[in-house]
Write a protein that holds these residues in place. Structure first.
Motif, PDB file in Angstrom:
ATOM      1  N   VAL A 287      34.086  -3.150 -33.405  1.00  0.00           N
ATOM      2  CA  VAL A 287      32.717  -2.931 -33.851  1.00  0.00           C
ATOM      3  C   VAL A 287      32.030  -1.897 -32.958  1.00  0.00           C
ATOM      4  O   VAL A 287      32.220  -1.865 -31.742  1.00  0.00           O
ATOM      5  N   THR A 288      31.239  -1.000 -33.570  1.00  0.00           N
ATOM      6  CA  THR A 288      30.493   0.021 -32.845  1.00  0.00           C
ATOM      7  C   THR A 288      29.021  -0.074 -33.224  1.00  0.00           C
ATOM      8  O   THR A 288      28.669  -0.616 -34.273  1.00  0.00           O
ATOM      9  N   SER A 289      28.154   0.474 -32.374  1.00  0.00           N
ATOM     10  CA  SER A 289      26.712   0.337 -32.585  1.00  0.00           C
ATOM     11  C   SER A 289      26.184   1.253 -33.678  1.00  0.00           C
ATOM     12  O   SER A 289      25.150   0.966 -34.291  1.00  0.00           O
ATOM     13  N   ASN A 290      26.845   2.370 -33.938  1.00  0.00           N
ATOM     14  CA  ASN A 290      26.463   3.233 -35.057  1.00  0.00           C
ATOM     15  C   ASN A 290      27.666   4.050 -35.492  1.00  0.00           C
ATOM     16  O   ASN A 290      28.746   3.959 -34.894  1.00  0.00           O
ATOM     17  N   LEU A 291      27.476   4.854 -36.521  1.00  0.00           N
ATOM     18  CA  LEU A 291      28.602   5.536 -37.157  1.00  0.00           C
ATOM     19  C   LEU A 291      29.283   6.550 -36.242  1.00  0.00           C
ATOM     20  O   LEU A 291      30.460   6.865 -36.410  1.00  0.00           O
ATOM     21  N   PHE A 292      28.539   7.083 -35.261  1.00  0.00           N
ATOM     22  CA  PHE A 292      29.127   8.080 -34.358  1.00  0.00           C
ATOM     23  C   PHE A 292      29.232   7.570 -32.922  1.00  0.00           C
ATOM     24  O   PHE A 292      29.433   8.362 -32.002  1.00  0.00           O
ATOM     25  N   ALA A 293      29.108   6.273 -32.744  1.00  0.00           N
ATOM     26  CA  ALA A 293      29.202   5.707 -31.400  1.00  0.00           C
ATOM     27  C   ALA A 293      30.660   5.517 -30.993  1.00  0.00           C
ATOM     28  O   ALA A 293      31.526   5.260 -31.830  1.00  0.00           O
ATOM     29  N   THR A 294      30.920   5.643 -29.696  1.00  0.00           N
ATOM     30  CA  THR A 294      32.267   5.425 -29.162  1.00  0.00           C
ATOM     31  C   THR A 294      32.235   4.255 -28.174  1.00  0.00           C
ATOM     32  O   THR A 294      32.857   4.304 -27.114  1.00  0.00           O
ATOM     33  N   ASP A 295      31.464   3.211 -28.538  1.00  0.00           N
ATOM     34  CA  ASP A 295      31.265   2.097 -27.624  1.00  0.00           C
ATOM     35  C   ASP A 295      32.029   0.842 -28.013  1.00  0.00           C
ATOM     36  O   ASP A 295      31.725  -0.255 -27.539  1.00  0.00           O
ATOM     37  N   CYS A 296      33.032   0.959 -28.897  1.00  0.00           N
ATOM     38  CA  CYS A 296      33.852  -0.218 -29.191  1.00  0.00           C
ATOM     39  C   CYS A 296      34.732  -0.509 -27.979  1.00  0.00           C
ATOM     40  O   CYS A 296      34.965   0.349 -27.124  1.00  0.00           O
ATOM     41  N   LYS A 297      35.258  -1.707 -27.903  1.00  0.00           N
ATOM     42  CA  LYS A 297      36.032  -2.141 -26.738  1.00  0.00           C
ATOM     43  C   LYS A 297      37.319  -1.346 -26.550  1.00  0.00           C
ATOM     44  O   LYS A 297      37.828  -1.248 -25.432  1.00  0.00           O
ATOM     45  N   VAL A 298      37.845  -0.794 -27.633  1.00  0.00           N
ATOM     46  CA  VAL A 298      39.130  -0.097 -27.536  1.00  0.00           C
ATOM     47  C   VAL A 298      38.979   1.424 -27.528  1.00  0.00           C
ATOM     48  O   VAL A 298      39.976   2.149 -27.607  1.00  0.00           O
ATOM     49  N   ALA A 299      37.748   1.927 -27.414  1.00  0.00           N
ATOM     50  CA  ALA A 299      37.503   3.371 -27.524  1.00  0.00           C
ATOM     51  C   ALA A 299      38.257   4.151 -26.450  1.00  0.00           C
ATOM     52  O   ALA A 299      38.313   3.739 -25.283  1.00  0.00           O
ATOM     53  N   ARG A 300      38.819   5.296 -26.858  1.00  0.00           N
ATOM     54  CA  ARG A 300      39.519   6.187 -25.929  1.00  0.00           C
ATOM     55  C   ARG A 300      38.955   7.596 -25.974  1.00  0.00           C
ATOM     56  O   ARG A 300      39.420   8.483 -25.249  1.00  0.00           O
ATOM     57  N   PHE A 301      37.969   7.843 -26.829  1.00  0.00           N
ATOM     58  CA  PHE A 301      37.464   9.205 -27.023  1.00  0.00           C
ATOM     59  C   PHE A 301      36.906   9.749 -25.701  1.00  0.00           C
ATOM     60  O   PHE A 301      36.105   9.101 -25.024  1.00  0.00           O
ATOM     61  N   GLY A 302      37.352  10.951 -25.340  1.00  0.00           N
ATOM     62  CA  GLY A 302      36.896  11.579 -24.109  1.00  0.00           C
ATOM     63  C   GLY A 302      37.727  11.232 -22.899  1.00  0.00           C
ATOM     64  O   GLY A 302      37.530  11.812 -21.826  1.00  0.00           O
ATOM     65  N   SER A 303      38.683  10.323 -23.040  1.00  0.00           N
ATOM     66  CA  SER A 303      39.534   9.965 -21.900  1.00  0.00           C
ATOM     67  C   SER A 303      40.594  11.032 -21.703  1.00  0.00           C
ATOM     68  O   SER A 303      41.045  11.660 -22.660  1.00  0.00           O
ATOM     69  N   PRO A 304      41.019  11.266 -20.436  1.00  0.00           N
ATOM     70  CA  PRO A 304      42.024  12.308 -20.183  1.00  0.00           C
ATOM     71  C   PRO A 304      43.377  11.893 -20.731  1.00  0.00           C
ATOM     72  O   PRO A 304      43.719  10.720 -20.790  1.00  0.00           O
ATOM     73  N   ASN A 305      44.146  12.887 -21.148  1.00  0.00           N
ATOM     74  CA  ASN A 305      45.501  12.658 -21.653  1.00  0.00           C
ATOM     75  C   ASN A 305      46.478  13.543 -20.910  1.00  0.00           C
ATOM     76  O   ASN A 305      46.170  14.685 -20.564  1.00  0.00           O
TER      77      ASN A 305
END
Length: 333
Positions: A287-305
């Motif tokens: 679950v996320t707070s809005n359509l463009f939020a990356t605050d779900c527990k499993v979010a990886r967006f922006g993390s280094p690879n």
């Protein structure tokens, strides 16, 4: 005189022979291939059929996953598909349901440079402990923080010829001519949008990232009757929603999300094969707070690879035995 006529006759014979050879060397125009036909006995999506048939419109132009009997002639059960009460075909080719909750947003895919959320709409089924839900819109974060929106408008009655698909990029509305094949290329974003029908259907592609096919469809009275949704022409809302197909060109082995996790290197489906309606839960993780939020527990967006960890699904064609494969698909047993 006779010798001259004889020579002329020989010359004409030679010309005719040469023209025959030339004609034989020319390729005959290929006759159009007839659509493949198979025998069908039983109930298919929204209708019953018997005898021989080709891919029906209901299968070709609506949910591409709800027609197992059509698979010999239709493009069905493709990995990356999302439709109905949301039914998913994972990257491993296994089908499952994720119901979520109405009026909430859930993460479908989250990787270091790609994040896709979906907004669910729905209604509570009579006598049921859960909502009937459908994906009304998706929000895609890509190439930094660019935001792509695809959504179905809320409408009371449905008309196939009226556009109900909304598209926006970084908050600016995008409109395409109501002509099949109309194309818009946005070079700074490496983004191409193609209208795949005169209304309500597009294909969106970001070069080397992903391709999304999206179509807006309503809940029809017949579909409501079959599934007991309780939606009628008097409801004031036909619950227009998206049917989606995803293809990914580069994902890391650590990708997450309801759909994304099925493309991860270590993923093994918890679904028991043969279960009539396999459901994946864990709403709290996605679950996320809005359509463009990356605050779900499993979010990886922006993390280094680590670049060495990137898997490019566009390099090879893979096929799963018994399931349609395709570019960008992972097949496992």
């Amino acid at each position: 005189m006779a010798s001259k006529l004889f020579i002329a006759a020989l010359f004409m014979v030679a010309l005719l022979s040469a023209s025959d050879v030339f004609a034989k060397e020319q390729k005959k125009p290929e006759e159009p291939k007839k659509p493949k036909e198979v025998k069908c006995h039983g109930k298919l999506y929204k209708y019953t059929c018997t005898g021989k048939y080709t891919c029906p419109d209901q299968c070709a132009h609506t949910c591409m996953m709800d027609c197992n009997m059509c698979k010999p002639v239709c493009n069905c059960n493709k990995p990356g598909g999302v439709c109905e009460d949301p039914r998913f075909i994972g990257g491993d080719g296994i089908m499952f349901y994720f119901h979520g909750k109405k009026d909430q947003n859930f993460c479908l895919v989250s990787d270091s440079d790609l994040h896709i959320n979906a907004h669910f709409i729905g209604k509570r089924g009579e006598g049921m402990g859960r909502d009937f839900t459908w994906v009304q819109s998706i929000g895609v974060l890509f190439n930094g923080n660019h935001q792509l929106f695809l959504g179905a408008n809320k409408v009371s009655s449905w008309d196939d010829s009226v556009e109900q698909l909304a598209i926006a990029l970084d908050g600016k509305t995008i409109q395409l001519p109501n002509q099949e094949g109309a194309t818009l290329s946005l070079s700074p974003f490496n983004l191409t949008i193609v209208r795949s029908d005169t209304a309500n259907a597009v294909t969106v592609e970001v070069e080397n990232k992903f391709m999304i096919t999206a179509r807006v469809v309503p809940i029809t009275p017949e579909e409501s009757r079959i599934h007991n949704y309780g939606i009628t022409s008097e409801s004031g809302d036909c619950f227009a929603h998206l049917e989606l197909g995803f293809k990914f060109y580069s994902l890391s082995p650590h990708v997450t999300g309801v759909l994304g996790q099925t493309y991860a290197a270590e993923y093994r489906s918890p679904i028991k094969l043969g279960v009539a309606m396999p459901v994946v839960g864990g709403e709290a993780n996605y679950v996320t707070s809005n359509l463009f939020a990356t605050d779900c527990k499993v979010a990886r967006f922006g993390s280094p690879n680590n670049n060495n960890d990137i898997k490019d699904f566009s390099i090879v064609d893979l096929n799963c035995a018994g399931r349609p494969g395709g570019r960008g698909m992972v097949c496992r047993r």
